[in-house]
Design a protein around this motif. Sequence first.
Motif: not given
Length: 243
Positions: A166-188
């Motif tokens: 996961y590439v962390l790009v300020p202002g583009l892929t650093d939204n913490l809510k979206e990252i948490e949703e991704l983490a939940a998906f991967l944990a499944s």
Amino acid sequence: MDILGKIHSVETCGTLDGPGIRYVIFFQGCPLRCQYCHNPDTWKIEDGKNVSVRELMEDILKYKSFMEFSGGGITASGGEPLMQHRFLEELFKKCKEEGIHTALDNSGCIKLSTIKEVIEYTDLVLLDIKAFNKQRYKELTGASISPTLEFAKYLSDINKTVWIRYVLVPGLTDNLKEIEELAAFLASLQNIERIDILPFHKMGEYKWEGLGYEYKLKDTQPPDEDSIKIVKEIFKEYELNVG
């Protein structure tokens, strides 16, 4: 008949694209147009050089002892290697005959029904998930995230080992809510061995300029250490192993 592929370049002693010392093959051609891509010179498949499976294997085998000693192998990267799935399948098949570990670095954007045979000869999948929000993914890559999520679920169903990138790009892929949703998906999923958070960099900017492409992130800076730490902690909260 020896199948031909289109290759951009190779790295004979890579250490960043899977375990151990690896022979990394950068395939030519990619259907995505990621805003932070550092290899835009791999986008157009016609720009690659022709190489046969036999030619590649002859070179790969020169480094087999290094791979065996370090627990390494070969990694197909790109570009998007699965654009050339027939060539890649034959290459991986030959590697397995030689006892060489195979890793596939890809974005999961290629139609699943066409690539299942390649996965049979793949030991490790390095899956680049560019973003989790559908609109964000479209904005970032120009494509839909649906094939990537379908691919991720399939790999879980067959219990294929996966490292997430996961590439962390300020202002583009650093939204913490979206990252948490991704983490939940991967944990499944049942097969995620590790998560790698890759800080955005601009080392490929000169390639965009040289190719006459507009580089939209010229004013974007790499993420700071605190931001990276916060993102890693989110994944850890979902009991995911962060590299």
